[in-house]
Design an enzyme around this catalytic site. Structure first.
Site, PDB file in Angstrom:
ATOM      1  N   ARG A 142     -73.817  50.840  -1.372  1.00  0.00           N
ATOM      2  CA  ARG A 142     -74.413  51.424  -2.560  1.00  0.00           C
ATOM      3  C   ARG A 142     -74.109  50.528  -3.753  1.00  0.00           C
ATOM      4  O   ARG A 142     -73.016  49.945  -3.845  1.00  0.00           O
ATOM      5  CB  ARG A 142     -73.856  52.830  -2.823  1.00  0.00           C
ATOM      6  CG  ARG A 142     -74.466  53.908  -1.939  1.00  0.00           C
ATOM      7  CD  ARG A 142     -75.894  54.197  -2.345  1.00  0.00           C
ATOM      8  NE  ARG A 142     -76.492  55.307  -1.615  1.00  0.00           N
ATOM      9  CZ  ARG A 142     -77.264  55.179  -0.555  1.00  0.00           C
ATOM     10  NH1 ARG A 142     -77.496  53.968  -0.057  1.00  0.00           N
ATOM     11  NH2 ARG A 142     -77.819  56.230   0.020  1.00  0.00           N
ATOM     12  N   GLU A 200     -81.965  50.299  -9.836  1.00  0.00           N
ATOM     13  CA  GLU A 200     -83.027  49.808  -8.962  1.00  0.00           C
ATOM     14  C   GLU A 200     -84.376  50.328  -9.444  1.00  0.00           C
ATOM     15  O   GLU A 200     -84.484  51.514  -9.779  1.00  0.00           O
ATOM     16  CB  GLU A 200     -82.780  50.257  -7.513  1.00  0.00           C
ATOM     17  CG  GLU A 200     -81.534  49.657  -6.908  1.00  0.00           C
ATOM     18  CD  GLU A 200     -81.335  50.032  -5.431  1.00  0.00           C
ATOM     19  OE1 GLU A 200     -82.222  50.716  -4.857  1.00  0.00           O
ATOM     20  OE2 GLU A 200     -80.301  49.645  -4.858  1.00  0.00           O
ATOM     21  N   HIS A 231     -83.242  46.322  -1.634  1.00  0.00           N
ATOM     22  CA  HIS A 231     -82.831  47.509  -0.885  1.00  0.00           C
ATOM     23  C   HIS A 231     -83.666  47.645   0.397  1.00  0.00           C
ATOM     24  O   HIS A 231     -84.300  48.679   0.646  1.00  0.00           O
ATOM     25  CB  HIS A 231     -82.990  48.770  -1.743  1.00  0.00           C
ATOM     26  CG  HIS A 231     -82.090  49.895  -1.285  1.00  0.00           C
ATOM     27  ND1 HIS A 231     -81.529  50.805  -2.149  1.00  0.00           N
ATOM     28  CD2 HIS A 231     -81.644  50.253  -0.051  1.00  0.00           C
ATOM     29  CE1 HIS A 231     -80.800  51.679  -1.481  1.00  0.00           C
ATOM     30  NE2 HIS A 231     -80.852  51.352  -0.199  1.00  0.00           N
TER      31      HIS A 231
END
Length: 305
Positions: free
Chosen positions: A213, A242, A261
């Site tokens: 994370r 993000e 990601h």
């Protein structure tokens, strides 16, 4: 979802309609696992008994009202283990063999002979000893790397890591490793785990990989460590914000690999996530034990569950 639609009243909704859809619902499938909409709509959840999230990380739904309730929470543990492990092995090889520089030179049509590093023999620390961390350890070991783990408690007989260090010893043991891979779940204990002190403790030749994370890292401290040469590089698949803003310094630092990601996202992953939910739904309907039940106080599925 066909099998579920034939057995239940299914309401599909986006964030705006979530509160209305929750009223009278018995179960919630959080398919958009990056959404933060559930806490704001939870006031309408008048009979929810089960929440399933389409990810391994459960931090988007770990708000107090759900955590302290009797509602069962399950996740999609197991879907991304192999693909994330392959990503980690890939970036380790990319660093060792200087592949990004080779691509730059190819674009410039320059023939510049260089020596590269061996992967075998480089020591790796995997911070996070769940299924993804174990899959990473097995692949890195297959490449000849000695691998240790880091988790809640220390032990010396782990089948995948051998030695597992306690998280409290992070700064003490970091100087021993050439690659540090962050894959721990986001909890109050792991938030900001990798800060200036951690990066200062690492070898100047070490590389940092984050597939856990973004909030595990104090990003400003990481940027400073990279700029100052306190660590040799970083491969980052997750970020505090993000998408990563286009003007963020991580985009242009020469020793950084940025991916959006996607380390676990193999072709077909979306269907696989629905299949995991469908399997658990069938178990739920027939009163069988659910798979991947999260300990809501720990914030992840304990080993063996």
């Amino acid at each position: 979802m066909d099998s579920i639609e034939s057995a239940a009243d299914v309401r599909y909704t986006d964030e705006k309609g979530l509160a209305e859809a929750l009223r009278g619902a018995d179960a919630l499938f959080v398919y958009d696992f990056l959404s933060g909409a559930v806490p704001a709509a939870w006031h309408a959840a008048d009979r929810i008994r089960w929440v399933h999230i389409a990810s391994a990380g459960v931090d988007p739904v770990m708000f107090p009202e759900l955590r302290d309730s009797e509602v069962i929470l399950t996740n999609s543990r197991g879907v991304f283990d192999s693909s994330i492990a392959e990503y980690v092995l890939g970036v380790v090889i990319a660093f060792a063999k200087d592949l990004s520089r080779s691509l730059d030179l190819q674009r410039e049509r320059r023939w510049q002979h260089r020596e590269s590093e061996r992967v075998a023999g480089r020591r790796a620390l995997v911070v996070g000893t769940g299924p993804i961390g174990r899959a990473i350890a097995r692949l890195l070991r297959a490449a000849g790397m000695p691998v240790s783990g880091m988790g809640r408690r220390a032990r010396d007989d782990d089948p995948d890591f051998g030695t597992v260090y306690a998280s409290a010893d992070l700064v003490r043991v970091l100087p021993e490793f050439d690659y540090v891979i962050a894959v721990a779940p986001l909890t109050e204990q792991t938030k900001g785990l990798f800060d200036g002190a951690a990066f200062a403790a690492m070898k100047p030749t070490a590389r940092f990989v984050n597939v856990g994370r973004g909030e595990l890292v104090v990003t400003s401290d990481l940027v400073q460590a990279l700029r100052d040469g306190r660590i040799a590089g970083a491969a980052l698949d997750v970020f505090e914000t993000e998408p990563l803003p286009s003007d963020h310094p991580l985009w242009t630092l020469p020793n950084v690999l940025v991916s959006p990601h996607m380390s676990g996202d193999f072709a077909g992953w979306r269907n696989t996530l629905v299949e995991v939910f469908a399997d658990n739904f069938e178990r739920w309907q027939t009163d069988l034990p659910l798979r991947n039940v999260v300990d809501k106080q720990l914030g992840y599925v304990p080993s063996g569950h």
